[in-house]
Design a protein around this motif. Structure first.
Motif, PDB file in Angstrom:
ATOM      1  N   ASN A 149       2.174  -2.443  -8.855  1.00 32.01           N
ATOM      2  CA  ASN A 149       2.117  -3.071 -10.514  1.00 32.01           C
ATOM      3  C   ASN A 149       0.734  -3.466 -10.418  1.00 32.01           C
ATOM      4  OD1 ASN A 149       4.940  -4.145 -11.205  1.00 32.01           O
ATOM      5  ND2 ASN A 149       4.417  -6.021  -9.556  1.00 32.01           N
ATOM      6  N   PHE A 150      -0.638  -3.033  -9.397  1.00 27.16           N
ATOM      7  CA  PHE A 150      -1.758  -3.806 -10.449  1.00 27.16           C
ATOM      8  C   PHE A 150      -2.740  -2.954  -8.999  1.00 27.16           C
ATOM      9  CE2 PHE A 150      -0.232  -7.169  -8.169  1.00 27.16           C
ATOM     10  CZ  PHE A 150      -1.300  -7.170  -7.172  1.00 27.16           C
ATOM     11  N   GLU A 151      -3.452  -2.307 -10.074  1.00 27.12           N
ATOM     12  CA  GLU A 151      -4.256  -2.292  -8.436  1.00 27.12           C
ATOM     13  C   GLU A 151      -5.834  -3.600  -8.027  1.00 27.12           C
ATOM     14  OE1 GLU A 151      -6.814   1.416 -10.376  1.00 27.12           O
ATOM     15  OE2 GLU A 151      -4.506   2.495 -10.726  1.00 27.12           O
ATOM     16  N   ILE A 152      -6.238  -3.312  -7.005  1.00 27.18           N
ATOM     17  CA  ILE A 152      -7.145  -4.102  -6.446  1.00 27.18           C
ATOM     18  C   ILE A 152      -8.318  -3.869  -5.593  1.00 27.18           C
ATOM     19  CG2 ILE A 152      -5.486  -5.094  -4.769  1.00 27.18           C
ATOM     20  CD1 ILE A 152      -6.388  -7.669  -5.761  1.00 27.18           C
ATOM     21  N   GLN A 153      -9.324  -4.072  -6.196  1.00 28.11           N
ATOM     22  CA  GLN A 153     -10.495  -3.934  -5.068  1.00 28.11           C
ATOM     23  C   GLN A 153     -10.320  -4.504  -3.661  1.00 28.11           C
ATOM     24  OE1 GLN A 153     -14.310  -3.574  -6.815  1.00 28.11           O
ATOM     25  NE2 GLN A 153     -15.331  -4.112  -5.260  1.00 28.11           N
ATOM     26  N   VAL A 154     -10.894  -3.729  -2.801  1.00 27.44           N
ATOM     27  CA  VAL A 154     -10.581  -4.919  -1.281  1.00 27.44           C
ATOM     28  C   VAL A 154     -12.557  -5.724  -1.169  1.00 27.44           C
ATOM     29  CG1 VAL A 154     -10.976  -5.152   1.128  1.00 27.44           C
ATOM     30  CG2 VAL A 154      -9.657  -3.665   0.138  1.00 27.44           C
ATOM     31  N   ALA A 175       0.929  -1.325   0.027  1.00 28.69           N
ATOM     32  CA  ALA A 175      -0.035   0.038   0.314  1.00 28.69           C
ATOM     33  C   ALA A 175       0.868   1.203  -0.308  1.00 28.69           C
ATOM     34  CB  ALA A 175      -1.026   0.113   1.700  1.00 28.69           C
ATOM     35  N   THR A 176       0.301   1.993  -0.728  1.00 31.29           N
ATOM     36  CA  THR A 176       1.065   3.660  -0.792  1.00 31.29           C
ATOM     37  C   THR A 176       0.812   4.219   0.390  1.00 31.29           C
ATOM     38  OG1 THR A 176      -0.676   4.910  -1.942  1.00 31.29           O
ATOM     39  CG2 THR A 176       0.967   3.431  -3.559  1.00 31.29           C
ATOM     40  N   ASP A 225     -13.206  -0.061  -1.177  1.00 28.44           N
ATOM     41  CA  ASP A 225     -11.681   0.111  -1.070  1.00 28.44           C
ATOM     42  C   ASP A 225     -11.035  -0.354  -2.110  1.00 28.44           C
ATOM     43  OD1 ASP A 225     -12.436   1.517   1.578  1.00 28.44           O
ATOM     44  OD2 ASP A 225     -12.969  -1.035   1.571  1.00 28.44           O
ATOM     45  N   TRP A 226      -9.944   0.317  -1.653  1.00 34.70           N
ATOM     46  CA  TRP A 226      -8.566   0.114  -2.967  1.00 34.70           C
ATOM     47  C   TRP A 226      -7.187  -0.007  -1.801  1.00 34.70           C
ATOM     48  CZ3 TRP A 226      -9.769  -1.631  -8.375  1.00 34.70           C
ATOM     49  CH2 TRP A 226     -11.124  -1.578  -8.747  1.00 34.70           C
ATOM     50  N   ILE A 227      -6.320  -0.586  -2.930  1.00 40.06           N
ATOM     51  CA  ILE A 227      -5.188  -1.322  -2.917  1.00 40.06           C
ATOM     52  C   ILE A 227      -4.607  -0.574  -4.225  1.00 40.06           C
ATOM     53  CG2 ILE A 227      -3.065  -1.936  -2.056  1.00 40.06           C
ATOM     54  CD1 ILE A 227      -5.402  -1.446  -0.167  1.00 40.06           C
ATOM     55  N   ASN A 256     -17.072 -16.649  -7.773  1.00 36.71           N
ATOM     56  CA  ASN A 256     -15.769 -17.471  -7.257  1.00 36.71           C
ATOM     57  C   ASN A 256     -15.139 -16.116  -7.937  1.00 36.71           C
ATOM     58  OD1 ASN A 256     -18.544 -18.513  -6.562  1.00 36.71           O
ATOM     59  ND2 ASN A 256     -16.930 -19.863  -5.236  1.00 36.71           N
ATOM     60  N   TYR A 257     -14.145 -16.042  -7.253  1.00 39.40           N
ATOM     61  CA  TYR A 257     -12.847 -15.657  -8.087  1.00 39.40           C
ATOM     62  C   TYR A 257     -11.690 -16.303  -7.321  1.00 39.40           C
ATOM     63  CZ  TYR A 257     -15.998 -12.567 -10.410  1.00 39.40           C
ATOM     64  OH  TYR A 257     -16.841 -11.939 -11.289  1.00 39.40           O
ATOM     65  N   ASP A 258     -10.170 -16.772  -7.456  1.00 43.72           N
ATOM     66  CA  ASP A 258      -9.179 -16.761  -7.791  1.00 43.72           C
ATOM     67  C   ASP A 258      -8.670 -15.035  -7.447  1.00 43.72           C
ATOM     68  OD1 ASP A 258      -7.890 -16.274 -10.038  1.00 43.72           O
ATOM     69  OD2 ASP A 258      -7.674 -18.880 -10.246  1.00 43.72           O
ATOM     70  N   PHE A 259      -6.931 -15.642  -6.617  1.00 43.68           N
ATOM     71  CA  PHE A 259      -6.657 -14.223  -6.340  1.00 43.68           C
ATOM     72  C   PHE A 259      -6.378 -13.735  -8.250  1.00 43.68           C
ATOM     73  CE2 PHE A 259      -1.964 -11.821  -4.986  1.00 43.68           C
ATOM     74  CZ  PHE A 259      -3.142 -10.627  -4.452  1.00 43.68           C
ATOM     75  N   SER A 260      -5.763 -13.942  -8.518  1.00 40.99           N
ATOM     76  CA  SER A 260      -5.204 -13.605 -10.427  1.00 40.99           C
ATOM     77  C   SER A 260      -6.314 -12.689 -10.816  1.00 40.99           C
ATOM     78  CB  SER A 260      -4.213 -14.799 -11.125  1.00 40.99           C
ATOM     79  OG  SER A 260      -5.282 -15.670 -10.940  1.00 40.99           O
ATOM     80  N   SER A 261      -7.488 -13.604 -10.885  1.00 44.15           N
ATOM     81  CA  SER A 261      -8.750 -13.799 -11.662  1.00 44.15           C
ATOM     82  C   SER A 261      -9.169 -12.323 -10.858  1.00 44.15           C
ATOM     83  CB  SER A 261     -10.263 -14.939 -11.368  1.00 44.15           C
ATOM     84  OG  SER A 261      -9.604 -15.571 -12.188  1.00 44.15           O
ATOM     85  N   TRP A 262      -9.541 -11.958  -9.450  1.00 44.55           N
ATOM     86  CA  TRP A 262      -9.724 -11.158  -8.715  1.00 44.55           C
ATOM     87  C   TRP A 262      -9.088  -9.484  -9.051  1.00 44.55           C
ATOM     88  CZ3 TRP A 262     -14.021  -9.602  -7.385  1.00 44.55           C
ATOM     89  CH2 TRP A 262     -13.729  -7.956  -5.832  1.00 44.55           C
ATOM     90  N   ILE A 263      -7.688 -10.018  -9.701  1.00 41.60           N
ATOM     91  CA  ILE A 263      -6.676  -8.858  -9.696  1.00 41.60           C
ATOM     92  C   ILE A 263      -7.326  -8.242 -11.042  1.00 41.60           C
ATOM     93  CG2 ILE A 263      -4.739  -8.141 -10.785  1.00 41.60           C
ATOM     94  CD1 ILE A 263      -3.184  -9.801  -8.568  1.00 41.60           C
ATOM     95  N   GLU A 264      -7.739  -9.459 -12.239  1.00 42.34           N
ATOM     96  CA  GLU A 264      -7.805  -8.979 -13.192  1.00 42.34           C
ATOM     97  C   GLU A 264      -8.837  -8.523 -13.413  1.00 42.34           C
ATOM     98  OE1 GLU A 264      -8.264 -12.627 -15.898  1.00 42.34           O
ATOM     99  OE2 GLU A 264      -5.972 -12.831 -15.845  1.00 42.34           O
ATOM    100  N   ILE A 265      -9.993  -8.800 -12.506  1.00 45.29           N
ATOM    101  CA  ILE A 265     -11.581  -8.281 -12.579  1.00 45.29           C
ATOM    102  C   ILE A 265     -11.287  -6.711 -12.252  1.00 45.29           C
ATOM    103  CG2 ILE A 265     -13.473  -7.979 -10.564  1.00 45.29           C
ATOM    104  CD1 ILE A 265     -13.270  -9.910 -13.678  1.00 45.29           C
TER     105      ILE A 265
END
Length: 216
Positions: free
Chosen positions: A87-92, A4-5, A81-83, A57-66
């Motif tokens: 290298n990428f942005e991901i929703q909590v 996290a920044t 909430d977002w992190i 249902n999403y695994d970690f890599s799929s959730w990153i893509e979504i």
């Protein structure tokens, strides 16, 4: 690795609450986003997303893509909430499911000051008014001098004024009436407190109607 920044927003996002389910979709714990991402990255858990009344249902890599797609198309909302990593942005996620945890929750609830205040909705059980944590105290319904103990059924939230007025007497002796009969919560008070907020509305899919009505 998620990093996290700096800044209050990122810090609070990492501490956002996530509901953890067991393998059969029963609530087990309320954990932090930081803990949830740790479980996801180790393939111990998967994300459960409630979309149009259905569970996805999403695994970690799929959730990153979504998450990246949603970010690209500017589909974020104020309730999310977002992190932001290097290298990428991901929703909590709001809900994760433990893939190998089959146990039925034992509903062990810590008997402490915070959970009593939450159970009683931060409301004095005698004057029925809401107060901040600093203005509330704990009261023995049946005083210790009368044999009353420390239990869910005998401890209630009370403002300092009502606590002083009641003193070492029972409510009937003091001419005071309880708002409700104290009892042990059926579910973690933190879960029931947060499920009332729109931010965690999707948790309602995993909590019984009876429990939802009890926390209103």
């Amino acid at each position: 690795m998620i990093s996290a920044t700096t800044g209050k927003t990122q810090s609070s996002a990492m501490q956002a609450s996530v509901l953890a389910l067991n393998k059969t979709y029963s609530p087990v714990h309320v954990i932090s986003a930081k803990r949830a991402f740790c479980l996801l990255s180790k393939d111990i858990a998967e994300v459960i997303s409630v979309e149009d009344g259905s569970f996805m249902n999403y695994d970690f890599s799929s959730w990153i893509e979504i998450s990246e797609l949603r970010s690209e198309f500017n589909e974020r909302t104020e309730l999310e909430d977002w992190i932001f990593s290097v290298n990428f942005e991901i929703q909590v996620p709001r809900v994760v499911r433990l893939l190998h945890y089959n146990r039925i929750p034992n509903n062990t609830i810590k008997f402490n000051r915070r959970n009593i205040f939450i159970r009683d909705s931060y409301r004095c059980q005698y004057c029925h008014k809401k107060f901040g944590v600093k203005q509330l105290s704990l009261d023995h319904v049946v005083p210790r001098s009368h044999g009353g103990g420390m239990s869910w059924e005998n401890i209630v939230s009370a403002c300092r004024r009502c606590n002083t007025k009641k003193g070492g007497r029972t409510p009937s002796q003091a001419g005071m009436k309880l708002l409700q009969k104290p009892a042990k919560p059926s579910r973690n008070p933190v879960l029931l407190q947060q499920v009332k907020h729109e931010k965690y509305a999707c948790w309602r899919n995993f909590v019984s109607t009876k429990e939802l009505l009890a926390c209103e």
